[in-house]
Write a protein that holds these residues in place. Structure first.
Motif, PDB file in Angstrom:
ATOM      1  N   ASP A 188      48.508  60.493 -56.032  1.00 45.00           N
ATOM      2  CA  ASP A 188      47.628  59.556 -56.556  1.00 45.00           C
ATOM      3  C   ASP A 188      48.410  58.498 -56.223  1.00 45.00           C
ATOM      4  OD1 ASP A 188      46.395  61.527 -58.284  1.00 45.00           O
ATOM      5  OD2 ASP A 188      46.857  60.677 -59.807  1.00 45.00           O
ATOM      6  N   GLY A 189      49.478  58.482 -56.108  1.00 40.99           N
ATOM      7  CA  GLY A 189      49.928  56.916 -55.353  1.00 40.99           C
ATOM      8  C   GLY A 189      49.672  56.898 -54.004  1.00 40.99           C
ATOM      9  N   LEU A 190      49.369  57.877 -53.518  1.00 49.55           N
ATOM     10  CA  LEU A 190      49.233  58.018 -52.338  1.00 49.55           C
ATOM     11  C   LEU A 190      47.352  58.020 -51.736  1.00 49.55           C
ATOM     12  CD1 LEU A 190      51.369  60.719 -49.998  1.00 49.55           C
ATOM     13  CD2 LEU A 190      51.621  57.777 -49.872  1.00 49.55           C
ATOM     14  N   ILE A 191      46.672  58.410 -52.237  1.00 54.54           N
ATOM     15  CA  ILE A 191      45.081  58.656 -52.079  1.00 54.54           C
ATOM     16  C   ILE A 191      44.865  56.685 -53.076  1.00 54.54           C
ATOM     17  CG2 ILE A 191      43.171  58.772 -54.155  1.00 54.54           C
ATOM     18  CD1 ILE A 191      44.279  61.420 -53.789  1.00 54.54           C
ATOM     19  N   ARG A 192      45.333  56.227 -53.731  1.00 51.74           N
ATOM     20  CA  ARG A 192      45.136  54.564 -54.015  1.00 51.74           C
ATOM     21  C   ARG A 192      45.020  53.770 -52.698  1.00 51.74           C
ATOM     22  NH1 ARG A 192      46.507  56.183 -59.021  1.00 51.74           N
ATOM     23  NH2 ARG A 192      49.544  55.760 -58.902  1.00 51.74           N
ATOM     24  N   TRP A 193      46.798  54.318 -52.422  1.00 52.35           N
ATOM     25  CA  TRP A 193      47.133  53.686 -51.272  1.00 52.35           C
ATOM     26  C   TRP A 193      46.391  53.602 -49.549  1.00 52.35           C
ATOM     27  CZ3 TRP A 193      49.200  55.146 -46.298  1.00 52.35           C
ATOM     28  CH2 TRP A 193      49.786  53.864 -45.602  1.00 52.35           C
ATOM     29  N   SER A 194      45.367  54.070 -50.007  1.00 50.29           N
ATOM     30  CA  SER A 194      44.354  55.003 -48.698  1.00 50.29           C
ATOM     31  C   SER A 194      43.090  54.480 -48.794  1.00 50.29           C
ATOM     32  CB  SER A 194      44.304  56.773 -48.444  1.00 50.29           C
ATOM     33  OG  SER A 194      43.596  56.681 -49.693  1.00 50.29           O
ATOM     34  N   LEU A 215      41.224  53.129 -46.025  1.00 48.12           N
ATOM     35  CA  LEU A 215      41.191  53.830 -44.542  1.00 48.12           C
ATOM     36  C   LEU A 215      39.940  54.905 -44.682  1.00 48.12           C
ATOM     37  CD1 LEU A 215      45.002  55.457 -44.307  1.00 48.12           C
ATOM     38  CD2 LEU A 215      43.908  54.212 -42.811  1.00 48.12           C
ATOM     39  N   MET A 216      39.473  54.472 -46.136  1.00 47.65           N
ATOM     40  CA  MET A 216      38.817  55.618 -46.687  1.00 47.65           C
ATOM     41  C   MET A 216      36.762  54.405 -46.208  1.00 47.65           C
ATOM     42  SD  MET A 216      39.720  58.189 -47.246  1.00 47.65           S
ATOM     43  CE  MET A 216      38.656  59.230 -47.968  1.00 47.65           C
ATOM     44  N   ALA A 217      37.588  53.150 -46.286  1.00 46.24           N
ATOM     45  CA  ALA A 217      36.602  52.012 -45.954  1.00 46.24           C
ATOM     46  C   ALA A 217      35.440  52.641 -45.052  1.00 46.24           C
ATOM     47  CB  ALA A 217      37.600  50.871 -46.717  1.00 46.24           C
ATOM     48  N   ARG A 218      36.004  52.712 -43.846  1.00 49.03           N
ATOM     49  CA  ARG A 218      35.176  53.065 -42.494  1.00 49.03           C
ATOM     50  C   ARG A 218      34.786  54.357 -42.679  1.00 49.03           C
ATOM     51  NH1 ARG A 218      40.574  55.884 -40.586  1.00 49.03           N
ATOM     52  NH2 ARG A 218      40.107  57.530 -40.002  1.00 49.03           N
ATOM     53  N   GLY A 219      35.196  55.513 -43.429  1.00 50.84           N
ATOM     54  CA  GLY A 219      33.978  56.131 -43.424  1.00 50.84           C
ATOM     55  C   GLY A 219      33.804  57.159 -43.641  1.00 50.84           C
ATOM     56  N   PRO A 220      33.164  58.164 -43.708  1.00 45.00           N
ATOM     57  CA  PRO A 220      33.810  59.973 -43.488  1.00 45.00           C
ATOM     58  C   PRO A 220      33.803  60.149 -41.785  1.00 45.00           C
ATOM     59  CG  PRO A 220      32.025  59.448 -44.440  1.00 45.00           C
ATOM     60  CD  PRO A 220      32.436  58.504 -44.503  1.00 45.00           C
ATOM     61  N   MET A 236      50.430  59.237 -31.566  1.00 45.50           N
ATOM     62  CA  MET A 236      50.438  59.966 -33.338  1.00 45.50           C
ATOM     63  C   MET A 236      50.537  61.368 -33.172  1.00 45.50           C
ATOM     64  SD  MET A 236      46.499  58.814 -34.456  1.00 45.50           S
ATOM     65  CE  MET A 236      45.477  59.357 -34.091  1.00 45.50           C
ATOM     66  N   GLY A 237      50.739  61.524 -34.272  1.00 45.27           N
ATOM     67  CA  GLY A 237      50.608  62.970 -34.610  1.00 45.27           C
ATOM     68  C   GLY A 237      48.976  63.480 -34.737  1.00 45.27           C
ATOM     69  N   ARG A 238      49.329  64.721 -34.777  1.00 48.86           N
ATOM     70  CA  ARG A 238      47.050  65.207 -35.102  1.00 48.86           C
ATOM     71  C   ARG A 238      46.634  64.642 -36.182  1.00 48.86           C
ATOM     72  NH1 ARG A 238      46.025  69.069 -31.126  1.00 48.86           N
ATOM     73  NH2 ARG A 238      43.883  69.617 -32.244  1.00 48.86           N
ATOM     74  N   SER A 239      45.923  63.751 -36.074  1.00 44.75           N
ATOM     75  CA  SER A 239      44.923  63.710 -37.717  1.00 44.75           C
ATOM     76  C   SER A 239      44.137  64.978 -38.029  1.00 44.75           C
ATOM     77  CB  SER A 239      43.726  63.080 -36.907  1.00 44.75           C
ATOM     78  OG  SER A 239      43.075  62.685 -38.315  1.00 44.75           O
ATOM     79  N   TYR A 240      44.428  65.183 -39.527  1.00 46.16           N
ATOM     80  CA  TYR A 240      43.653  66.141 -40.334  1.00 46.16           C
ATOM     81  C   TYR A 240      42.400  66.309 -39.629  1.00 46.16           C
ATOM     82  CZ  TYR A 240      48.362  66.721 -42.497  1.00 46.16           C
ATOM     83  OH  TYR A 240      50.038  67.526 -42.616  1.00 46.16           O
ATOM     84  N   HIS A 241      41.486  65.118 -39.958  1.00 45.66           N
ATOM     85  CA  HIS A 241      39.790  65.366 -39.303  1.00 45.66           C
ATOM     86  C   HIS A 241      39.591  65.622 -40.860  1.00 45.66           C
ATOM     87  CE1 HIS A 241      40.325  64.006 -35.696  1.00 45.66           C
ATOM     88  NE2 HIS A 241      40.352  64.457 -35.235  1.00 45.66           N
ATOM     89  N   GLN A 242      40.038  65.132 -41.904  1.00 43.83           N
ATOM     90  CA  GLN A 242      39.219  65.338 -42.973  1.00 43.83           C
ATOM     91  C   GLN A 242      39.132  63.730 -44.054  1.00 43.83           C
ATOM     92  OE1 GLN A 242      41.833  67.937 -45.566  1.00 43.83           O
ATOM     93  NE2 GLN A 242      42.059  69.554 -44.103  1.00 43.83           N
ATOM     94  N   PHE A 243      37.991  64.274 -44.137  1.00 46.31           N
ATOM     95  CA  PHE A 243      37.684  63.027 -44.968  1.00 46.31           C
ATOM     96  C   PHE A 243      38.013  62.504 -47.189  1.00 46.31           C
ATOM     97  CE2 PHE A 243      34.946  59.725 -47.260  1.00 46.31           C
ATOM     98  CZ  PHE A 243      34.583  58.678 -47.510  1.00 46.31           C
ATOM     99  N   GLY A 282      41.936  60.652 -48.981  1.00 44.33           N
ATOM    100  CA  GLY A 282      42.544  59.774 -49.178  1.00 44.33           C
ATOM    101  C   GLY A 282      43.518  60.315 -48.778  1.00 44.33           C
ATOM    102  N   LEU A 283      44.159  61.623 -49.190  1.00 45.11           N
ATOM    103  CA  LEU A 283      46.269  62.372 -48.915  1.00 45.11           C
ATOM    104  C   LEU A 283      45.566  62.146 -47.241  1.00 45.11           C
ATOM    105  CD1 LEU A 283      48.347  62.740 -50.300  1.00 45.11           C
ATOM    106  CD2 LEU A 283      47.622  65.443 -50.838  1.00 45.11           C
ATOM    107  N   ALA A 284      44.600  63.503 -46.962  1.00 41.57           N
ATOM    108  CA  ALA A 284      44.629  63.311 -45.626  1.00 41.57           C
ATOM    109  C   ALA A 284      45.102  62.193 -44.758  1.00 41.57           C
ATOM    110  CB  ALA A 284      43.525  64.537 -45.422  1.00 41.57           C
ATOM    111  N   ARG A 285      44.541  61.022 -44.872  1.00 39.06           N
ATOM    112  CA  ARG A 285      43.857  59.973 -44.112  1.00 39.06           C
ATOM    113  C   ARG A 285      45.514  59.138 -44.403  1.00 39.06           C
ATOM    114  NH1 ARG A 285      38.383  57.675 -43.176  1.00 39.06           N
ATOM    115  NH2 ARG A 285      37.661  59.748 -42.403  1.00 39.06           N
ATOM    116  N   ALA A 286      46.320  59.459 -45.358  1.00 36.55           N
ATOM    117  CA  ALA A 286      47.005  58.664 -45.683  1.00 36.55           C
ATOM    118  C   ALA A 286      47.936  59.510 -44.805  1.00 36.55           C
ATOM    119  CB  ALA A 286      47.347  58.351 -47.251  1.00 36.55           C
TER     120      ALA A 286
END
Lengths: 221, 221
Positions: free
Chosen positions: A92-98, A101-106, B1-8, B10-14
């Motif tokens: 959950d903490g990483l999700i909040r931190w991210s 990173l999500m703001a740029r959209g899918p 960069m390590g490969r991205s997971y390409h998942q929208f 939060g955890l994956a983007r983190a």
DNA sequence: CCGCATCCTCATGGATACTG
DNA sequence: CAGTATCCATGAGGATGCGG
């Protein structure tokens, strides 16, 4: 197993267990609920089948995951152990931190509704109001129940909903993280039913909110 | 960069940002304080120099780390950005989660005092008492200051200490995580000075503390 | 079908030597 | 000191095979 860091440090030891590629994403899937091998495969777009098998074995050996008994179809469900459940906090903490990173959209990234079901309780912490609303994303209806114990998200089970928010995943995340507010003109969402209930969920200022000091001696217990 | 997971998600983007091998350990080092390249190298036993350089560049590009200006000796310090500082929560969470992994002791793993300085605030949350004590590990003296705002750990700066705990790193972690109590007979530690101050830090049951049957406080010496 | 195991290719990580 | 360059070992990704 990926190589150990060989450091007597909590973070390094934790990463020895869940630091390999895909490991934490497997945990993410199981935080939503127990799942079978093929369900995991479907919920982890991009993973190779051998890697899923390898990681599940590692996580099982480490005591993070346990494998239920196989039914007669040969299908056995994987689930988190209670220690594995303890990863919800860090995740959950990483999700909040991210959030930035999500703001740029899918973009072109894959999306699954269950990821939103995991993100919402992580982002909507400390909500006091007790409400049950729905979130409709591309026709899929999530049910969000805020209680004093936290926010639960699941697929709609027919329960009566006070209101329904129709939006796409990005917008919902924006609302949950505060980047978008329900007052924003031109934001692409629609609220049906009790708009107040929806606002109570999304518009409560988070932990950074100035607390009104209405004072009454604190009665503990 | 390590490969991205390409998942929208939060955890994956983190994990796209800090999920590569060594990345979070670099963040760990910088959570203790800004550091120069060779200090990082020394604090990350096992890392290859090219990997440290690669990871620092990635983290800098992502906005987690910033590189200070080089002084005339060519030495520039790396530090976390404020967003990077936000990783303290997830890192602390992983440190708390890893307690069962630390219980088996250091084995042959390397150890650095600064890792303990990071772990103690993570483990000693919610302490109410206000005290300043010392922890002596193999002659190195840490200073632990508990205030209402949390626990700060640093090298001893000469400040007056109410008490000093002499023990090895394993024992200190055991005490901080509740696996060992100051009442344990035969545990290998010594307390100098005000034992009450030391107890106040280590013996307050935290939120994760296993609540055993209520025990009469054992008066230690 | 489900739940993997094998095989092959290539990207990444690791150790060490070297350089501005 | 603060990194590059290089070379080899390992792990990831993708396709496919195969027993239950």
């Amino acid at each position: 197993m990926g190589r150990s860091y060989h450091q007597f440090c909590g973070l390094a030891r934790a990463l020895d267990v869940v630091g390999d590629r895909w490991s934490l994403l497997i945990v993410r899937q199981l935080l939503v609920g127990p799942a079978r091998y093929t369900e995991l495969l479907a919920g982890l777009p991009g993973i190779a089948t051998n890697l899923l098998a390898d990681r599940l074995r590692q996580l099982e050996d480490a005591g993070v995951v346990e494998k239920g008994p196989a039914d007669r179809a040969g299908a056995s469900a994987y689930a988190l152990t209670s220690w594995g459940e303890g990863l919800r906090g860090p995740v959950d903490g990483l999700i909040r931190w991210s959030v930035p990173l999500m703001a740029r959209g899918p973009g072109n990234d894959r999306f699954q509704l269950e990821w939103l079901a995991l993100a919402l309780p992580a982002l909507l912490t400390g909500r006091r109001a007790s409400h049950t609303i729905g979130i409709d994303i591309d026709g899929e209806l999530l049910q969000v129940r805020a209680t004093s114990r936290g926010v639960e998200v699941a697929r709609h089970d027919g329960r009566e909903l006070e209101g329904v928010l129709h939006a796409d995943a990005w917008t919902v995340l924006g609302l949950a993280s505060g980047a978008v507010t329900l007052g924003d003109a031109g934001a692409s969402f629609v609220v049906d039913g009790d708009a107040e209930a929806v606002r109570a969920l999304f518009e409560t200022p988070g932990p950074s909110a100035p607390r009104k000091q209405r004072e009454r001696p604190r009665q503990r217990r």
